[in-house]
Design a protein around this motif. Structure first.
Motif, mmCIF file in Angstrom:
data_model
loop_
_atom_site.group_PDB
_atom_site.id
_atom_site.type_symbol
_atom_site.label_atom_id
_atom_site.label_comp_id
_atom_site.label_asym_id
_atom_site.label_seq_id
_atom_site.Cartn_x
_atom_site.Cartn_y
_atom_site.Cartn_z
ATOM 1 N N ARG A 66 0.994 -1.032 -0.023
ATOM 2 C CA ARG A 66 -0.315 -0.436 -0.301
ATOM 3 C C ARG A 66 0.635 1.142 0.220
ATOM 4 O O ARG A 66 1.630 1.516 0.838
ATOM 5 C CB ARG A 66 -0.501 0.189 1.240
ATOM 6 N N VAL A 67 0.895 1.997 -1.187
ATOM 7 C CA VAL A 67 1.553 3.259 -0.830
ATOM 8 C C VAL A 67 0.618 4.975 -2.005
ATOM 9 O O VAL A 67 -0.398 4.541 -1.237
ATOM 10 C CB VAL A 67 2.498 2.964 -2.688
ATOM 11 N N THR A 68 1.264 5.201 -1.095
ATOM 12 C CA THR A 68 -0.515 6.838 -1.139
ATOM 13 C C THR A 68 0.262 6.930 -2.565
ATOM 14 O O THR A 68 1.292 7.999 -3.308
ATOM 15 C CB THR A 68 0.713 8.363 -0.120
ATOM 16 N N THR A 100 4.839 6.593 -5.881
ATOM 17 C CA THR A 100 5.859 6.256 -6.282
ATOM 18 C C THR A 100 5.637 4.713 -5.427
ATOM 19 O O THR A 100 5.453 4.610 -4.766
ATOM 20 C CB THR A 100 6.673 6.748 -4.887
ATOM 21 N N GLY A 101 6.051 4.043 -6.212
ATOM 22 C CA GLY A 101 6.470 2.291 -5.550
ATOM 23 C C GLY A 101 7.247 1.893 -4.652
ATOM 24 O O GLY A 101 7.836 2.903 -4.250
ATOM 25 N N PRO A 102 7.062 0.645 -4.432
ATOM 26 C CA PRO A 102 7.953 0.354 -3.271
ATOM 27 C C PRO A 102 9.024 0.337 -3.771
ATOM 28 O O PRO A 102 10.167 -0.211 -2.594
ATOM 29 C CB PRO A 102 7.118 -1.187 -2.675
ATOM 30 N N ASP A 103 10.126 -0.507 -4.766
ATOM 31 C CA ASP A 103 11.285 -0.361 -5.342
ATOM 32 C C ASP A 103 12.065 1.654 -5.709
ATOM 33 O O ASP A 103 12.653 1.439 -6.120
ATOM 34 C CB ASP A 103 11.108 -0.939 -6.305
ATOM 35 N N GLY A 104 10.850 2.575 -5.364
ATOM 36 C CA GLY A 104 11.288 4.045 -5.513
ATOM 37 C C GLY A 104 11.153 4.473 -7.157
ATOM 38 O O GLY A 104 11.745 5.505 -6.856
ATOM 39 N N SER A 105 10.782 3.509 -7.667
ATOM 40 C CA SER A 105 10.543 4.429 -8.753
ATOM 41 C C SER A 105 9.338 4.992 -9.510
ATOM 42 O O SER A 105 8.219 4.852 -8.338
ATOM 43 C CB SER A 105 10.071 3.445 -9.930
ATOM 44 N N THR A 112 -9.228 4.023 -9.954
ATOM 45 C CA THR A 112 -10.765 4.466 -10.008
ATOM 46 C C THR A 112 -9.782 4.541 -8.351
ATOM 47 O O THR A 112 -9.746 3.608 -7.751
ATOM 48 C CB THR A 112 -11.610 3.312 -10.569
ATOM 49 N N VAL A 113 -10.667 5.467 -7.366
ATOM 50 C CA VAL A 113 -10.460 5.653 -6.030
ATOM 51 C C VAL A 113 -12.281 6.132 -5.467
ATOM 52 O O VAL A 113 -13.091 6.826 -6.294
ATOM 53 C CB VAL A 113 -9.569 6.791 -5.933
ATOM 54 N N GLY A 114 -11.738 6.348 -3.936
ATOM 55 C CA GLY A 114 -13.499 6.094 -3.277
ATOM 56 C C GLY A 114 -13.061 7.541 -3.005
ATOM 57 O O GLY A 114 -13.981 7.924 -1.332
ATOM 58 N N ILE A 115 -13.589 8.752 -3.638
ATOM 59 C CA ILE A 115 -12.992 9.816 -3.762
ATOM 60 C C ILE A 115 -14.231 10.354 -4.274
ATOM 61 O O ILE A 115 -14.578 10.511 -4.742
ATOM 62 C CB ILE A 115 -11.806 10.605 -3.387
ATOM 63 N N PHE A 124 -4.896 8.947 -1.527
ATOM 64 C CA PHE A 124 -5.273 8.113 -1.040
ATOM 65 C C PHE A 124 -4.539 7.733 -1.312
ATOM 66 O O PHE A 124 -3.281 6.885 -2.388
ATOM 67 C CB PHE A 124 -5.894 8.090 -2.113
ATOM 68 N N GLY A 125 -4.755 6.289 -0.510
ATOM 69 C CA GLY A 125 -3.977 5.011 -0.398
ATOM 70 C C GLY A 125 -4.322 3.712 -1.821
ATOM 71 O O GLY A 125 -5.228 4.114 -2.653
ATOM 72 N N LEU A 126 -3.311 3.488 -1.958
ATOM 73 C CA LEU A 126 -2.893 2.368 -3.609
ATOM 74 C C LEU A 126 -2.409 1.148 -3.227
ATOM 75 O O LEU A 126 -1.533 1.757 -2.991
ATOM 76 C CB LEU A 126 -3.057 3.347 -4.520
ATOM 77 N N TRP A 127 -2.775 -0.084 -4.047
ATOM 78 C CA TRP A 127 -1.736 -1.160 -3.850
ATOM 79 C C TRP A 127 -1.746 -1.264 -4.625
ATOM 80 O O TRP A 127 -1.606 -1.261 -5.935
ATOM 81 C CB TRP A 127 -2.895 -2.237 -3.213
#
Length: 200
Positions: A66-68, A100-105, A112-115, A124-127
């Motif tokens: 989960r990233v922002t 920004t991905g978990p690898d820093g990219s 699609t978001v729930g806003i 918002f949070g994104l997987w």
């Protein structure tokens, strides 16, 4: 229960035909199979589904992060799209976002978001997967357990239905055989049945 009563009723009855007793035994066997085999198959199928789904839950939680993300701009609104994992968050708005991905990219894409009414700069949070690509929310353990229980119930019901179908087919064939024997007996009695002086 009717099968047991049927067997008891026919046990010393002089009117009991072999087919009557056979039907009662078939009914009793079907009942015992439904009460023993169907639940056993349900437990085995549910257990197998639980193992597979829980393994999938662990793998998804290990590989998804989960990233922002930040809204760059809104794209369109959709009221029909709903979160497939059923976590209670409706996915209503389509936005162009960057994260920004978990690898820093760094990544940018349409998600699609729930806003309601997203504005540029909203967070918002994104997987994402290991490379930062947007993915669906990982399956949670409670949902996996529910699916496993439903699979077990479905397997038990299917097994019971199969046994009942087999019982009905067996009884149907016995009844058809009985009617065929009656038909042969009537033909043997001939057209003279009931006439005076025919010896009947």
């Amino acid at each position: 229960m009717r099968a047991i009563r049927g067997l008891w009723r026919w046990r010393r009855n002089p009117l009991c035909r072999a087919t009557d007793l056979a039907e009662a035994w078939v009914a009793l066997a079907g009942l015992l199979l439904i009460l023993s085999v169907a639940p056993l198959l349900g437990v085995l199928a549910g257990g197998a589904a639980q193992d597979t789904l829980q393994r999938s839950v662990r793998e998804q939680h290990e590989s998804r992060h989960r990233v922002t993300a930040t809204v760059v701009r809104p794209l369109e609104r959709s009221t029909l799209s709903v979160d497939p994992e059923g976590a209670g968050e409706s996915l209503r708005s389509r936005v162009l976002a960057d994260w920004t991905g978990p690898d820093g990219s760094r990544h940018e894409g349409s998600v699609t978001v729930g806003i309601d009414g997203p504005d540029p700069g909203d967070r918002f949070g994104l997987w994402t997967d290991e490379r930062g690509r947007a993915v669906a929310r990982p399956l949670d353990g409670a949902t996996a357990a529910t699916h496993a229980v439903l699979a077990g119930i479905g397997a038990a019901v299917a097994a019971a239905a199969l046994v009942e179908a087999g019982r009905r087919i067996a009884v149907w064939r016995m009844v058809r055989g009985r009617y065929a024997r009656w038909e042969r007996e009537w033909e043997r009695a001939g057209p003279d049945w009931g006439r005076t002086g025919t010896g009947s």
